[in-house]
Design a protein around this motif. Structure first.
Motif, PDB file in Angstrom:
ATOM      1  N   VAL A  23       0.851  -1.190   0.000  1.00  0.00           N
ATOM      2  CA  VAL A  23       0.000   0.000   0.000  1.00  0.00           C
ATOM      3  C   VAL A  23       0.883   1.235   0.000  1.00  0.00           C
ATOM      4  O   VAL A  23       1.700   1.426   0.901  1.00  0.00           O
ATOM      5  CB  VAL A  23      -0.936   0.019   1.222  1.00  0.00           C
ATOM      6  N   GLY A  24       0.747   2.058  -1.034  1.00  0.00           N
ATOM      7  CA  GLY A  24       1.536   3.275  -1.129  1.00  0.00           C
ATOM      8  C   GLY A  24       0.813   4.457  -0.513  1.00  0.00           C
ATOM      9  O   GLY A  24      -0.391   4.631  -0.707  1.00  0.00           O
ATOM     10  N   VAL A  25       1.550   5.269   0.228  1.00  0.00           N
ATOM     11  CA  VAL A  25       1.022   6.511   0.804  1.00  0.00           C
ATOM     12  C   VAL A  25       1.872   7.647   0.248  1.00  0.00           C
ATOM     13  O   VAL A  25       3.026   7.819   0.634  1.00  0.00           O
ATOM     14  CB  VAL A  25       1.070   6.497   2.347  1.00  0.00           C
ATOM     15  N   ASP A  26       1.307   8.401  -0.682  1.00  0.00           N
ATOM     16  CA  ASP A  26       2.050   9.438  -1.395  1.00  0.00           C
ATOM     17  C   ASP A  26       1.438  10.793  -1.093  1.00  0.00           C
ATOM     18  O   ASP A  26       0.350  10.897  -0.512  1.00  0.00           O
ATOM     19  CB  ASP A  26       1.999   9.138  -2.899  1.00  0.00           C
ATOM     20  N   GLY A  27       2.120  11.836  -1.507  1.00  0.00           N
ATOM     21  CA  GLY A  27       1.650  13.203  -1.296  1.00  0.00           C
ATOM     22  C   GLY A  27       2.834  14.140  -1.257  1.00  0.00           C
ATOM     23  O   GLY A  27       3.991  13.708  -1.276  1.00  0.00           O
ATOM     24  N   LYS A  33       2.213  12.259   5.502  1.00  0.00           N
ATOM     25  CA  LYS A  33       2.281  10.861   5.054  1.00  0.00           C
ATOM     26  C   LYS A  33       2.777   9.925   6.144  1.00  0.00           C
ATOM     27  O   LYS A  33       2.206   8.851   6.368  1.00  0.00           O
ATOM     28  CB  LYS A  33       3.202  10.738   3.836  1.00  0.00           C
ATOM     29  N   SER A  34       3.852  10.308   6.810  1.00  0.00           N
ATOM     30  CA  SER A  34       4.441   9.432   7.823  1.00  0.00           C
ATOM     31  C   SER A  34       3.489   9.189   8.984  1.00  0.00           C
ATOM     32  O   SER A  34       3.338   8.059   9.456  1.00  0.00           O
ATOM     33  CB  SER A  34       5.748  10.029   8.360  1.00  0.00           C
ATOM     34  N   THR A  35       2.825  10.253   9.441  1.00  0.00           N
ATOM     35  CA  THR A  35       1.900  10.124  10.557  1.00  0.00           C
ATOM     36  C   THR A  35       0.735   9.204  10.191  1.00  0.00           C
ATOM     37  O   THR A  35       0.369   8.306  10.957  1.00  0.00           O
ATOM     38  CB  THR A  35       1.367  11.502  10.974  1.00  0.00           C
ATOM     39  N   PHE A  36       0.157   9.419   9.006  1.00  0.00           N
ATOM     40  CA  PHE A  36      -0.959   8.576   8.590  1.00  0.00           C
ATOM     41  C   PHE A  36      -0.509   7.128   8.423  1.00  0.00           C
ATOM     42  O   PHE A  36      -1.206   6.199   8.855  1.00  0.00           O
ATOM     43  CB  PHE A  36      -1.557   9.090   7.285  1.00  0.00           C
ATOM     44  N   ALA A  37       0.640   6.919   7.788  1.00  0.00           N
ATOM     45  CA  ALA A  37       1.132   5.557   7.584  1.00  0.00           C
ATOM     46  C   ALA A  37       1.373   4.852   8.913  1.00  0.00           C
ATOM     47  O   ALA A  37       1.053   3.667   9.069  1.00  0.00           O
ATOM     48  CB  ALA A  37       2.407   5.575   6.747  1.00  0.00           C
ATOM     49  N   ASP A  38       1.933   5.561   9.875  1.00  0.00           N
ATOM     50  CA  ASP A  38       2.190   4.947  11.176  1.00  0.00           C
ATOM     51  C   ASP A  38       0.887   4.573  11.878  1.00  0.00           C
ATOM     52  O   ASP A  38       0.788   3.500  12.499  1.00  0.00           O
ATOM     53  CB  ASP A  38       3.010   5.894  12.061  1.00  0.00           C
ATOM     54  N   ARG A  39      -0.124   5.425  11.785  1.00  0.00           N
ATOM     55  CA  ARG A  39      -1.418   5.114  12.416  1.00  0.00           C
ATOM     56  C   ARG A  39      -2.118   3.967  11.698  1.00  0.00           C
ATOM     57  O   ARG A  39      -2.734   3.103  12.327  1.00  0.00           O
ATOM     58  CB  ARG A  39      -2.296   6.361  12.436  1.00  0.00           C
ATOM     59  N   LEU A  40      -2.016   3.954  10.374  1.00  0.00           N
ATOM     60  CA  LEU A  40      -2.614   2.862   9.620  1.00  0.00           C
ATOM     61  C   LEU A  40      -1.894   1.552   9.934  1.00  0.00           C
ATOM     62  O   LEU A  40      -2.538   0.504  10.058  1.00  0.00           O
ATOM     63  CB  LEU A  40      -2.545   3.162   8.125  1.00  0.00           C
ATOM     64  N   ALA A  41      -0.585   1.608  10.097  1.00  0.00           N
ATOM     65  CA  ALA A  41       0.171   0.408  10.451  1.00  0.00           C
ATOM     66  C   ALA A  41      -0.289  -0.161  11.782  1.00  0.00           C
ATOM     67  O   ALA A  41      -0.427  -1.380  11.941  1.00  0.00           O
ATOM     68  CB  ALA A  41       1.668   0.726  10.500  1.00  0.00           C
ATOM     69  N   ARG A  42      -0.570   0.707  12.749  1.00  0.00           N
ATOM     70  CA  ARG A  42      -1.066   0.234  14.042  1.00  0.00           C
ATOM     71  C   ARG A  42      -2.452  -0.388  13.882  1.00  0.00           C
ATOM     72  O   ARG A  42      -2.761  -1.406  14.505  1.00  0.00           O
ATOM     73  CB  ARG A  42      -1.093   1.379  15.053  1.00  0.00           C
ATOM     74  N   GLY A  46       0.303  -3.674  13.429  1.00  0.00           N
ATOM     75  CA  GLY A  46       1.757  -3.576  13.405  1.00  0.00           C
ATOM     76  C   GLY A  46       2.356  -3.906  12.054  1.00  0.00           C
ATOM     77  O   GLY A  46       3.406  -4.555  11.973  1.00  0.00           O
ATOM     78  N   ALA A  47       1.709  -3.470  10.988  1.00  0.00           N
ATOM     79  CA  ALA A  47       2.220  -3.725   9.638  1.00  0.00           C
ATOM     80  C   ALA A  47       3.562  -3.030   9.445  1.00  0.00           C
ATOM     81  O   ALA A  47       3.774  -1.919   9.942  1.00  0.00           O
ATOM     82  CB  ALA A  47       1.224  -3.237   8.593  1.00  0.00           C
ATOM     83  N   PRO A  48       4.479  -3.652   8.710  1.00  0.00           N
ATOM     84  CA  PRO A  48       5.764  -3.007   8.431  1.00  0.00           C
ATOM     85  C   PRO A  48       5.567  -1.752   7.577  1.00  0.00           C
ATOM     86  O   PRO A  48       4.674  -1.702   6.722  1.00  0.00           O
ATOM     87  CB  PRO A  48       6.537  -4.075   7.647  1.00  0.00           C
ATOM     88  N   VAL A  49       6.405  -0.749   7.816  1.00  0.00           N
ATOM     89  CA  VAL A  49       6.357   0.497   7.054  1.00  0.00           C
ATOM     90  C   VAL A  49       7.733   0.788   6.476  1.00  0.00           C
ATOM     91  O   VAL A  49       8.727   0.816   7.219  1.00  0.00           O
ATOM     92  CB  VAL A  49       5.915   1.683   7.925  1.00  0.00           C
ATOM     93  N   ALA A 103       5.028  -9.333   4.902  1.00  0.00           N
ATOM     94  CA  ALA A 103       3.800  -9.413   5.688  1.00  0.00           C
ATOM     95  C   ALA A 103       2.571  -9.368   4.789  1.00  0.00           C
ATOM     96  O   ALA A 103       2.649  -9.088   3.596  1.00  0.00           O
ATOM     97  CB  ALA A 103       3.761  -8.271   6.704  1.00  0.00           C
ATOM     98  N   GLU A 104       1.422  -9.635   5.398  1.00  0.00           N
ATOM     99  CA  GLU A 104       0.157  -9.597   4.660  1.00  0.00           C
ATOM    100  C   GLU A 104      -0.049  -8.242   4.001  1.00  0.00           C
ATOM    101  O   GLU A 104      -0.459  -8.148   2.835  1.00  0.00           O
ATOM    102  CB  GLU A 104      -0.994  -9.902   5.627  1.00  0.00           C
ATOM    103  N   VAL A 105       0.219  -7.160   4.753  1.00  0.00           N
ATOM    104  CA  VAL A 105       0.163  -5.796   4.232  1.00  0.00           C
ATOM    105  C   VAL A 105       1.451  -5.087   4.616  1.00  0.00           C
ATOM    106  O   VAL A 105       1.886  -5.150   5.770  1.00  0.00           O
ATOM    107  CB  VAL A 105      -1.044  -5.008   4.791  1.00  0.00           C
ATOM    108  N   VAL A 106       2.076  -4.434   3.663  1.00  0.00           N
ATOM    109  CA  VAL A 106       3.268  -3.625   3.899  1.00  0.00           C
ATOM    110  C   VAL A 106       2.985  -2.230   3.356  1.00  0.00           C
ATOM    111  O   VAL A 106       2.469  -2.081   2.240  1.00  0.00           O
ATOM    112  CB  VAL A 106       4.514  -4.212   3.203  1.00  0.00           C
ATOM    113  N   LEU A 107       3.299  -1.207   4.151  1.00  0.00           N
ATOM    114  CA  LEU A 107       3.084   0.167   3.729  1.00  0.00           C
ATOM    115  C   LEU A 107       4.395   0.772   3.245  1.00  0.00           C
ATOM    116  O   LEU A 107       5.446   0.559   3.852  1.00  0.00           O
ATOM    117  CB  LEU A 107       2.543   1.003   4.889  1.00  0.00           C
TER     118      LEU A 107
END
Length: 208
Positions: A23-27, A33-42, A46-49, A103-107
């Motif tokens: 899953v890409g988080v761009d902008g 981006k980093s804050t949203f990705a970290d919250r989505l990972a939680r 605990g998805a890898p980022v 992992a199942e999902v990686v950001l």
């Protein structure tokens, strides 16, 4: 709607990077981006980022596609753990190596996460929908006077990158911070199956 429900939808997407739903988080730089990705990972348990700041460098602000492919995308596509060198922006050299499991999902978050060379591997592309001038101003304020010269060089480089290789037209979700958390709406590449919704904030906002 909690962010956890969006995370559940991501888990159900088909993978395009071997067994991994990338899953890409761009902008724009400074868009959150980093804050949203970290919250989505939680929310994903605990998805890898992967932060593209670790892949890029002063000499290759955007010329990092081959490194990403060789060190991250190819191993994940084989179901193997990726191992990539991280760039130290203060020492101006690559150093510590990190691992990224399949992992199942990686950001993967950062400016250019949705570039054309990466999109074939993505299960979903998210765009942080903050106008570039507002994002850049927030980034400059965050980094302070010490990083003024860097930002003076970064902005024209980012403008050139997105002119030649835009990401936003290919985003399935547009995300913007709001008092309740994040407003998420269908992006230009959406399927018209997912109405806009607001994810509830579970903690005070933090901009990175």
């Amino acid at each position: 709607m909690p962010l956890a429900q969006y995370a559940d939808r991501l888990r159900r997407l088909p993978p395009f990077c071997g067994p991994v739903r990338l899953v890409g988080v761009d902008g724009h730089a400074g868009s959150g981006k980093s804050t949203f990705a970290d919250r989505l990972a939680r929310a994903l348990g605990g998805a890898p980022v992967l932060h593209l700041d670790d892949i890029a460098s002063h000499d290759a602000l955007f010329a990092w596609t081959e490194r990403l492919r060789a060190q991250v995308l190819d191993p994940l596509s084989r179901g193997e753990t990726a191992r990539y060198e991280t760039y130290d922006w203060h020492a101006r050299r690559f150093g510590e190596a990190r691992q990224l499991p399949p992992a199942e999902v990686v950001l993967v978050e950062g400016v250019g996460a949705g570039r054309r060379a990466v999109r074939p591997f993505l299960a979903e592309l998210v765009w942080m929908d903050l106008p570039r001038e507002a994002a850049w101003e927030r980034g400059r304020s965050r980094d302070g006077e010490a990083q003024r010269a860097f930002w003076d060089g970064w902005i024209p480089a980012e403008r050139k990158h997105f002119t030649e290789d835009p990401s936003r037209p290919f985003a399935k979700e547009l995300v913007r911070e709001c008092p309740e958390g994040y407003e998420m709406r269908e992006g230009p590449a959406g399927t018209a199956q997912n109405p806009g919704f607001i994810t509830h904030r579970e903690e005070p906002p933090a901009v990175r």
